[in-house]
Enzyme design. Structure first.
Site, short mmCIF file in Angstrom:
data_model
loop_
_atom_site.label_atom_id
_atom_site.label_comp_id
_atom_site.label_asym_id
_atom_site.label_seq_id
_atom_site.Cartn_x
_atom_site.Cartn_y
_atom_site.Cartn_z
N LYS A 105 1.82 39.77 -20.35
CA LYS A 105 3.03 40.59 -20.48
C LYS A 105 4.03 40.26 -19.39
O LYS A 105 5.24 40.35 -19.61
CB LYS A 105 2.68 42.08 -20.48
N LYS A 151 -4.84 33.78 -37.07
CA LYS A 151 -5.00 35.16 -37.54
C LYS A 151 -3.65 35.73 -38.00
O LYS A 151 -2.60 35.30 -37.51
CB LYS A 151 -5.66 36.03 -36.47
N LYS A 165 1.70 40.14 -36.47
CA LYS A 165 3.07 40.60 -36.76
C LYS A 165 4.10 39.87 -35.92
O LYS A 165 5.28 39.92 -36.21
CB LYS A 165 3.20 42.11 -36.63
#
Ligand code: ATP
Ligand code: LTN
Length: 339
Positions: free
Chosen positions: A118, A200, A203
């Site tokens: 992050k 995978k 989104k």
């Protein structure tokens, strides 16, 4: 009010108030929360305090917190069986988080891979909350003395840290917290991208053809499955060498409740075209029902507000006991405490 049984183990999990979700999230996470509610005492929480570690648009966050609750209920979570609430409504999360900060080492937090990821992705906002995120998560879990925590792979390191911090606190004061274990779902299957079945479904993939959203229309869903990348060959058979068809078989079997073998039998002698149409139909039917439930929850704001308020009250009744115990053990003075 939810009645918990003394004979059942306690499960705690938290969901980020995110917007659009896909069928990978549904089959890998959302649906499983509902499956656990009959066998465990379940406490589920929408983690809006974790969400603000990255910049949020306030009106959006408010809306998404509510939608997240409605979405989980649309997937089968029953607020009569589960304590379901919004994290910021129970102030004990912030209170315990501070105490645990003082039992967590800088070095431990520096090793967290999510923090490193992050930090790289939000280089303009490397705030202290991002760094202490796992401590708040530990507080979430430890407040309720959860035995088990269903989490995906990416959260296992945080859970490990929660155990370490709990153990350290117990050793420094006296046994206080239950050490939580990860709950690994037996049924959990990884849903792969429809355009590249070796990756995978995610989104953050900018190609929207690669994932099916819970909000996609029936037509979109059917089209996406029609265009799904499959392998050379024509048999409907799951096989590690053929990730495309294997993924579609998994999706079909997850939505229909039929096993992989039953699915292969059902489509014996049929071609890819027929099978893809059937996967689209079974998925669209399931998502259609979820959508209908979701709309009806969202249209009854009074009922949602009642559920959220009662959920927070039930959660706080447990959390308050833990925090009083912790405050007493660490030496915070209270006029009410017995001398
Ligand atoms: P991002 O693209 O931002 O990484 P994501 O779509 O991969 O997001 P997460 O928010 O990381 O989803 O995960 C939410 C939950 O859904 C987790 O419990 C995770 O294990 C599960 N999940 C995510 N993607 C899949 C997938 N393709 N198959 C099965 N489960 C999944
Ligand atoms: N960090 C988790 C969400 C989360 C959580 C928790 C999960 C917050 N608190 C406690 C399990 C237990 C995530 O990003 N999925």
């Amino acid at each position: 009010m939810v009645q918990f049984s003394k004979d059942k183990k306690t499960i705690f999990s938290g969901a980020q108030p995110t917007g659009n979700l896909h069928i990978g999230n549904y089959l890998g996470a959302l649906r499983n929360w509902a499956l656990l509610q009959n066998d465990y005492n379940c406490i589920y929480c929408v983690v809006d305090m974790h969400a603000i570690t990255v910049r949020q648009v306030p009106a959006e966050l408010r809306k998404r917190s509510l939608e997240t609750l409605a979405r989980y209920m649309a997937c089968g979570i029953d607020p009569e069986k589960v304590i379901f609430f919004i994290q910021s409504h129970v102030p004990e999360h912030a209170q315990l988080s501070w105490v645990l900060n003082c039992s967590t080492m800088f070095g431990e937090l520096s090793r967290m891979t999510q923090f490193k990821d992050k930090t790289a992705r939000h280089a303009d906002n490397v705030n202290a909350g991002l760094f202490t995120y796992p401590v708040l998560m530990a507080a979430d879990i430890l407040l309720y003395n959860a035995d088990l925590v269903p989490v995906g792979d990416d959260q296992k390191q945080h859970l490990e840290l929660a155990r370490d911090v709990a153990g350290r606190f117990n050793a420094a004061y006296s046994p206080t917290f239950t050490l939580p274990e990860p709950y690994i779902l037996k049924t959990s299957s990884r849903i792969m991208s429809l355009t590249d079945p070796t990756k995978k479904m995610s989104k953050s993939d900018t190609n929207t053809q690669s994932w099916v959203s819970l909000l996609d229309t029936r037509d979109d869903i059917i089209k996406k499955f029609k265009r799904a990348v499959t392998d050379s060959g024509s048999e409907i058979r799951a096989d590690a060498e053929r990730p495309g068809i294997t993924n579609l078989i998994n999706i079909y079997s997850s939505f229909s409740g039929k096993s992989v073998e039953e699915t292969e039998k059902e489509f014996e002698g049929k071609g890819y075209g027929d099978f893809k149409a059937a996967v689209g139909e079974v998925c669209a039917d399931a998502l259609g029902k979820i959508r209908e439930n979701f709309d009806s929850f969202m249209n009854d704001r009074a009922q949602l507000d009642r559920i959220i308020t009662e959920g927070a009250q039930a959660a706080e009744a447990i959390a308050r006991k833990t925090i009083s115990k912790v405050y007493r053990k660490i030496g915070f003075y209270s006029p009410e405490a017995k001398k």
